[in-house]
Design a protein around this motif. Sequence first.
Motif: not given
Length: 600
Positions: A75-96
């Motif tokens: 996860f840390p690597y995916k978060c970094y390569t996909n825009g840092g905190a920006v990645f949390l947006i699609p990550y949260t949507i996919m979780l929901a």
Amino acid sequence: MDCCFKKKGLLESEETDPSQNGSDGTRDLHISTETFQTYDSQKTADTERGKWTGRFDFLLSAIGYAVGLGNVWRFPYKCYTNGGAVFLIPYTIMLAFAGLPMFFLELSFGQYASLGPISIWRISPLFTGLGYAMCTLSLIVSVYYNVIIMYTLFYFFASFTSKLPWSDCDNDWNTCACSKTMNIITNATIGGVNCSTLNITKRVSPTEEYWQRYVLEVTPSINETGYIRWQLFLCNVLAWVVVFLCLIKGVKSSGKVVYFTATFPYVILFILMVRGATLPNSLEGVKFYIIPGKDDWKKLLDAKVWGDAAQQIFYSLGPGWGGLITMSSYNKFNNNCYRDALIVSITNCATSVFAGFVIFSVLGFMAGEMGVEVSKVVAHGPGLAFVAYPEGIARMPGAPFWAVLFFFMLFTLGLDSMFTGLEAIVSALTDEFLALRPRKFLVLASICVLGLILGIPCVTQAGMYWVQLLDWYAASHSLFLIVFLEVVVINYVYGYRRFSEDIRTMIGFKPNFYWGACWLVLTPLIILGFLALFRGQLTGETWRRLTSPSPEWGPALVDRTLTPAGQRAKEEHDAKAELAIVNPAMNLNHYDSIQFETHI
């Protein structure tokens, strides 16, 4: 008694006449004794099958299953390569809209039926193959997941020393390319070879050479098996023995072990976070992890970013493997699985984010020590766990102590996932073939022995190629096909209304509109979209920039392997290998940087 007959509703294949409903609105089911057990025999079966004995056994087991190695190294690597905190947006949507709905669906499904991943498909016998697919997938993944646990044990034992063996370049396995800094040292003598006589163009860290040249002793390709690394084999045996002993009494024993294995990693993560925060330049690593760059917001328009988010959610929460169905099948009938689904899902995602701070604080420190940007030291997968992070640890005061903590944490993280994967297989077999239930001990022992035997290729010098091959072709796209069929069969074949009524009989209320929209429309579409997105990326998996299978392996694996770039890399590698025969010091070119990523 009425509650148990309601419970049978999930296994009822015929629609019930509404006029036969009881006064409380529930269905009075008249089930043939030839097909299903009576109430008294059901109580006996539940006793034989086992139940969670403690209040938090299931919750901690589910958290331990969901929170695994991928939360720390992927996860840390995916978060970094996909825009840092920006990645949390699609990550949260996919979780929901994908991860959480599937998590709740499987918990409800398993808890209501109290059956393993095979027998539970009595709701639609045509799809019993889904249960066998889940078990097959769990077995394959357990084989190489235990190999990853084996590596953590190897490093754990190697850390009990006053000086970590990967901390410098003074060892027999080091080459002239080895350097603790980003500069190449050409005036040194390593292994009796005068490095000034060689043309070295690439620096290799001590941890990388330790990993590839000592731990793996990796061969140039999967076609060159080499010999069995007996140290790794013994660690693999030990890992299987530990798993077997923890599962020897089923959920009665594993339910107690998880009180330690599911909580202790959080203690170590907190200790490592505090230690990392006190290191020089650690803040730069944290900034690199979470603060998006000026162009990172555009990544929200990239379909691959959304695919990575969905991939991370599914691999982390673990639907489709049969583990969630198995764990929830040992619950009491009226357990609040709705609450548990929310707790476990949120805990899993929060742990992933928290682990990122732990990892990147140390990477920031390491970058400062080496005088380079954080991007130069970032890695992922085993490259992070066994190369990048250990290099950062080696630079800390009291390095062996921190190494012992870190690798023991990885060991406990891996154990919880292994528990559930194997229990899913054992439960499936003993529920489907009742004659095996009194011999559950032998079933578990046989599966562990089989897993050890199947894992032998993974402890040879070509072992990492096998791990990569199994992971890519067995545990990626097949998982999403299983999950897609699962959500479709439950909601369209068995029926969403019937399933909702089953949930109501357990927890007292039906799923609301949100769950219905996800199960009927959104979640299946997201999974289909993911399969379509990554179908075009099946270009053959590579490790160290070289394709693994050769043409003799057959068209199933070779059709999409040797791209022009891969062919050029292979030719370059073959040329270097010939030089290595003439000059042993050139073996350093045998071991390019790791380009390996697991889905676990």
